[in-house]
Design an enzyme around this catalytic site. Structure first.
Site, PDB file in Angstrom:
ATOM      1  N   ARG A 131      56.013 -26.313  39.580  1.00 24.89           N
ATOM      2  CA  ARG A 131      55.198 -27.503  39.816  1.00 24.89           C
ATOM      3  C   ARG A 131      54.021 -27.602  38.854  1.00 24.89           C
ATOM      4  O   ARG A 131      53.530 -28.698  38.585  1.00 24.89           O
ATOM      5  CB  ARG A 131      54.758 -27.568  41.277  1.00 24.89           C
ATOM      6  CG  ARG A 131      55.940 -27.853  42.219  1.00 24.89           C
ATOM      7  CD  ARG A 131      55.529 -27.901  43.677  1.00 24.89           C
ATOM      8  NE  ARG A 131      54.917 -26.676  44.147  1.00 24.89           N
ATOM      9  CZ  ARG A 131      55.568 -25.634  44.655  1.00 24.89           C
ATOM     10  NH1 ARG A 131      56.880 -25.673  44.770  1.00 24.89           N
ATOM     11  NH2 ARG A 131      54.918 -24.571  45.063  1.00 24.89           N
TER      12      ARG A 131
ATOM     13  N   GLU B 260      52.147 -15.128  49.186  1.00 32.02           N
ATOM     14  CA  GLU B 260      51.790 -15.055  50.601  1.00 32.02           C
ATOM     15  C   GLU B 260      53.028 -14.855  51.460  1.00 32.02           C
ATOM     16  O   GLU B 260      52.929 -14.509  52.629  1.00 32.02           O
ATOM     17  CB  GLU B 260      50.983 -16.277  51.050  1.00 32.02           C
ATOM     18  CG  GLU B 260      51.668 -17.598  50.898  1.00 32.02           C
ATOM     19  CD  GLU B 260      51.430 -18.280  49.563  1.00 32.02           C
ATOM     20  OE1 GLU B 260      51.530 -19.514  49.502  1.00 32.02           O
ATOM     21  OE2 GLU B 260      51.165 -17.594  48.542  1.00 32.02           O
TER      22      GLU B 260
END
Length: 170
Positions: A58, A95
């Site tokens: 992205r 994460e």
């Protein structure tokens, strides 16, 4: 313009407990996309930058128009195994798992001031890995530009003292 109005929240993606900030809705609105790119230009046009480096995947969407707008070369930092030439590689924690990034060994020249661009700063793992790759290739990280920063995940802490500009914070 309030870019948060153009970012969709997706709960439990890519796994339960993660709230994903989806920028595809921002990209679908040309005025919001243009505003995001121009806002990043304003934040970095006075910084010494020789190369824009977009982070897979992205980050590419914001790095490419930023490089064109600033008339600078674009370098891509990709996930492991996606670049066709010799690479430097750096692993990092997400994460929700682990991954690796790579850069071509000749993508950055010694002393180049590189602006790292990504869509999101969360834990800082991918941006720290990208910074390590740029430095390993001989470059200097001139700054980090992201569309979204998730403040409670503390990614900024592992990237200091580098200049970090986020267009939106949560």
């Amino acid at each position: 313009m309030d870019l948060k109005q153009h970012i969709r929240d997706i709960p439990d993606f890519p796994k339960p407990g993660i709230l994903f900030r989806d920028i595809t809705t921002l990209l679908q609105d040309p005025s919001a996309f243009r505003y995001a790119v121009e806002s990043m230009v304003e934040r970095f046009e006075s910084v010494e930058v020789d190369v824009i480096a977009g982070i897979d995947a992205r980050g590419f969407m914001f790095a490419a128009p930023l490089a064109l707008r600033l008339d600078l070369p674009l370098v891509i930092i990709r996930k492991k195994g996606k670049l066709p030439f010799q690479t430097y590689s750096q692993s990092y924690d997400l994460e929700y798992g682990t991954d690796s990034l790579e850069i071509h060994v000749d993508a950055v020249s010694s002393g180049d001031h590189v602006l790292l661009v990504d869509d999101l700063l969360a834990t800082g793992g991918s941006l720290a890995a990208a910074a390590a790759l740029v430095e390993r290739a001989g470059g200097v990280v001139a700054g980090i530009g992201v569309v979204i920063e998730l403040l409670d995940l503390g990614g900024r802490d592992i990237l200091t003292p580098r200049r970090i500009e986020a267009l939106v914070t949560y």
